[in-house]
Design an enzyme around this catalytic site. Structure first.
Site, PDB file in Angstrom:
ATOM      1  N   ARG A 227      50.946  34.193  50.776  1.00 23.00           N
ATOM      2  CA  ARG A 227      50.579  33.702  52.119  1.00 23.00           C
ATOM      3  C   ARG A 227      50.989  32.245  52.368  1.00 23.00           C
ATOM      4  NH1 ARG A 227      44.429  35.285  52.228  1.00 23.00           N
ATOM      5  NH2 ARG A 227      44.781  35.466  49.985  1.00 23.00           N
TER       6      ARG A 227
ATOM      7  N   GLU B 113      33.233  43.328  43.040  1.00 22.18           N
ATOM      8  CA  GLU B 113      34.274  42.851  43.949  1.00 22.18           C
ATOM      9  C   GLU B 113      34.091  43.469  45.328  1.00 22.18           C
ATOM     10  OE1 GLU B 113      36.750  40.420  43.305  1.00 22.18           O
ATOM     11  OE2 GLU B 113      35.208  40.212  41.785  1.00 22.18           O
TER      12      GLU B 113
HETATM   13  C1  UD1 Z   1      38.504  36.379  42.334  1.00 22.42           C
HETATM   14  C2  UD1 Z   1      37.270  37.029  41.744  1.00 22.42           C
HETATM   15  C3  UD1 Z   1      36.167  37.099  42.795  1.00 22.42           C
HETATM   16  C4  UD1 Z   1      35.868  35.724  43.344  1.00 22.42           C
HETATM   17  C5  UD1 Z   1      37.160  35.060  43.844  1.00 22.42           C
HETATM   18  C6  UD1 Z   1      36.893  33.628  44.197  1.00 22.42           C
HETATM   19  C7  UD1 Z   1      38.138  38.605  40.093  1.00 22.42           C
HETATM   20  C8  UD1 Z   1      38.417  40.018  39.774  1.00 22.42           C
HETATM   21  N1  UD1 Z   1      37.618  38.356  41.274  1.00 22.42           N
HETATM   22  O1  UD1 Z   1      38.968  37.244  43.365  1.00 22.42           O
HETATM   23  O2  UD1 Z   1      34.979  37.658  42.241  1.00 22.42           O
HETATM   24  O3  UD1 Z   1      34.920  35.801  44.370  1.00 22.42           O
HETATM   25  O4  UD1 Z   1      38.173  35.078  42.832  1.00 22.42           O
HETATM   26  O5  UD1 Z   1      38.055  33.051  44.730  1.00 22.42           O
HETATM   27  O6  UD1 Z   1      38.343  37.735  39.265  1.00 22.42           O
HETATM   28  N2  UD1 Z   1      45.577  35.020  38.930  1.00 22.42           N
HETATM   29  C9  UD1 Z   1      46.463  35.002  37.879  1.00 22.42           C
HETATM   30  N3  UD1 Z   1      46.894  36.178  37.344  1.00 22.42           N
HETATM   31  C10 UD1 Z   1      46.471  37.386  37.811  1.00 22.42           C
HETATM   32  C11 UD1 Z   1      45.569  37.393  38.891  1.00 22.42           C
HETATM   33  C12 UD1 Z   1      45.137  36.206  39.419  1.00 22.42           C
HETATM   34  O7  UD1 Z   1      46.859  33.945  37.421  1.00 22.42           O
HETATM   35  O8  UD1 Z   1      46.905  38.405  37.256  1.00 22.42           O
HETATM   36  C13 UD1 Z   1      45.113  33.754  39.493  1.00 22.42           C
HETATM   37  C14 UD1 Z   1      45.576  33.570  40.935  1.00 22.42           C
HETATM   38  O9  UD1 Z   1      46.777  32.865  40.982  1.00 22.42           O
HETATM   39  C15 UD1 Z   1      44.427  32.779  41.533  1.00 22.42           C
HETATM   40  C16 UD1 Z   1      43.221  33.210  40.741  1.00 22.42           C
HETATM   41  O10 UD1 Z   1      43.706  33.769  39.540  1.00 22.42           O
HETATM   42  O11 UD1 Z   1      44.591  31.396  41.367  1.00 22.42           O
HETATM   43  C17 UD1 Z   1      42.338  34.189  41.485  1.00 22.42           C
HETATM   44  O12 UD1 Z   1      43.052  35.347  41.745  1.00 22.42           O
HETATM   45  P1  UD1 Z   1      42.859  36.178  43.056  1.00 22.42           P
HETATM   46  O13 UD1 Z   1      43.693  37.386  42.988  1.00 22.42           O
HETATM   47  O14 UD1 Z   1      42.982  35.324  44.251  1.00 22.42           O
HETATM   48  O15 UD1 Z   1      41.327  36.653  42.898  1.00 22.42           O
HETATM   49  P2  UD1 Z   1      40.431  37.124  44.061  1.00 22.42           P
HETATM   50  O16 UD1 Z   1      40.835  38.512  44.435  1.00 22.42           O
HETATM   51  O17 UD1 Z   1      40.364  36.127  45.111  1.00 22.42           O
END
Ligand code: UD1
Ligand code: CA
Length: 469
Positions: free
Chosen positions: A17, A161
């Site tokens: 985004r 979630e």
């Molecule tokens: C996550 C949490 C959610 C919380 C929210 C707060 C989980 C499953 N859920 O959701 O409970 O309320 O954050 O913002 O953890 N990232 C990686 N590798 C991956 C996936 C993610 O490095 O494989 C990093 C992303 O770049 C990001 C962060 O982890 O900085 C969070 O990932 P994102 O997918 O945004 O999690 P949410 O779905 O927002």
């Protein structure tokens, strides 16, 4: 003694985004890449080691962060495929081989998180008996976030979630901020048991919370939602930057720095400013600037990676870049100090003066319209208006060296390489191509001749031509 602390900062996500070629965590915010903030806070909280988990544009992210944290204990772990937050943290395990303390888990895109909140979290974790502590908050709209499920005695039982939640669970206002601290042994063990059996088919880090709850009560620190919000697009980045800017400005105001118009003052994180300094409207101070006490920075000035000594006045609309300005100097208005400019105590550099790779020693003055490049200027010199160091021959740069107490008359060109000895005097309008010895007069202009009555004769001739037409 407290057990050791490490941190894992998740920086692997794509940031679709952001609609940008640049990796999300490298987008600049007040002079620092986004991920700089949580990593810095982790070190401030006492982490001996920080592991950044990288993936998308990992090479660029690594290069940029390695440079920003040179000499600090930051290492990198690569997550090839983004299989979820649980998988991301597991990728850091190898980098923390042998580490036995507590591990903070942070996101690289949460720039407003404070060291105070992290310290509260670590303190709550150490005071509690459970293997994990976490940060929650209550945003105005909890849609999309993981919800905190509490059970008997209001104890945290787990996180669900949004996409996996029931309608009833979606009514919960308390959400998971994504910031945790966990015992390392518990963490690695719990991550091994994760399965992608959920709506997104991912390995959810949040699933370890229910496991932790079975081993001991989970300590919770509730934070202000605005502090723990991430950045998903450039509009959110601008909003967070605005809050951060206000926070930085407030810190300087409370430390005795006058900001005449805080709403238009941009001071980067990490800039140091002494008390009784006054900063005018529309000033930007970025990078690693150090500003002394009783300094005045006039309206519209832009300072980058520069040092300004106590009691110096920078008048409006001056631009300083990689410059070192001593105490009690006068700079500007409309001065441009380019990289490697050094002004010793009491130097004056006035309007429309440009300096580059140039040092002016104590008390020297270049008050109007000059270009001083690759020059070494002694103390007590006076550089006249319109003086130019001709430092570039089209291929190479050459130096101009002036001794102490040199007087350079206006409209002089110093064709480098050239040296002028102590106490020498250069006649206005000279083009100096040869060295000038100490206490000599250097002059290289056509001697003046006056033709008596010439102007009057000329006027008569011209008037005669006009009447014939
Ligand atoms: C996550 C949490 C959610 C919380 C929210 C707060 C989980 C499953 N859920 O959701 O409970 O309320 O954050 O913002 O953890 N990232 C990686 N590798 C991956 C996936 C993610 O490095 O494989 C990093 C992303 O770049 C990001 C962060 O982890 O900085 C969070 O990932 P994102 O997918 O945004 O999690 P949410 O779905 O927002
Ligand atoms: Ca998110």
């Amino acid at each position: 003694m407290n057990p050791p602390l490490a941190a894992v900062v998740l920086c692997a996500g794509k940031g679709t985004r952001m609609k940008s070629e640049l990796a999300k965590v490298l987008h600049p915010m007040l002079g620092r890449p986004l991920a700089w903030y949580p990593i810095t806070r982790a070190f401030e909280t006492g982490c001996q080691q920080v592991v950044s988990v990288i993936g998308h544009q990992g090479d660029q992210v690594k290069a940029s962060l390695a440079k920003a944290f040179e000499g600090q204990a930051l290492s990198f772990a690569v997550q090839e495929q983004q299989r979820g937050t649980g998988h991301a943290v597991a990728c850091a395990r190898q980098a923390l081989t042998g580490f036995t303390g507590a591990v903070l888990i942070l996101y690289g895109d949460v720039p407003l998180l404070t060291a105070e909140t992290l310290t509260k979290l670590v303190t709550a974790f150490r005071a509690g008996k459970g293997p994990l502590a976490m940060v929650t908050c209550r945003p105005p709209n909890p849609t999309g976030y993981g919800r905190i499920v509490r059970g008997a005695g209001n104890k945290v039982e787990g996180i669900v979630e949004h996409k996996d939640a029931t309608e009833a669970q979606r009514q919960i206002g308390e959400i998971n901020a994504g910031i945790y601290v966990a015992d390392a042994r518990f963490l690695w063990g719990a991550l091994e048991t994760l399965t992608p059996s959920n709506a997104q088919g991912e390995l959810y880090l949040t699933d370890i919370v229910a496991k932790a709850a079975q081993q001991g009560e989970i300590a919770v620190v509730e934070a202000d939602a605005r502090e723990v919000e991430g950045v998903n697009d450039l509009a959110e980045l601008a909003e967070r930057a605005e809050l951060l800017r206000a926070r930085i400005n407030r810190r300087h105001l409370l430390a005795g720095v006058t900001l005449q118009h805080p709403a238009s003052t941009f001071i980067d994180e990490g800039v140091e400013i002494g008390p009784d300094t006054v900063i005018g409207p529309n000033v930007t101070i970025s990078g690693d600037c150090e500003i002394g006490s009783r300094v005045t920075i006039g309206q519209g000035s832009v300072l980058t990676h520069s040092t300004v000594g106590d009691g110096t006045t920078v008048k409006p609309y001056s631009v300083l870049e990689d410059a070192v300005v001593g105490p009690l100097c006068h700079v500007g208005p409309f001065a441009r100090l380019r990289p490697e400019t050094v002004l010793d105590e009491g130097v004056h550099v006035g309007n429309f003066v440009e300096t580059k790779k140039t040092r002016l020693k104590k008390g020297s003055k270049a008050n109007h319209l000059a270009y001083l490049g690759d020059a070494e200027i002694g103390s007590g010199c006076n550089i006249g208006a319109g003086t130019i160091t001709c430092n570039y021959d089209g291929v190479n740069k050459h130096k101009t060296v002036l001794g102490d107490g040199v007087f350079v008359g206006s409209d002089t060109q110093l064709v480098a390489p050239v040296k002028v000895g102590d106490g020498a005097f250069i006649a206005a309008g000279s083009t100096i191509t040869e060295n000038v010895p100490s206490n000599a007069l250097g002059m290289s202009r056509v001697p003046q001749t006056n033709k008596e009555g010439w102007a009057e004769r000329r006027r008569k001739v011209l008037e005669g031509m006009k009447s014939k037409e």
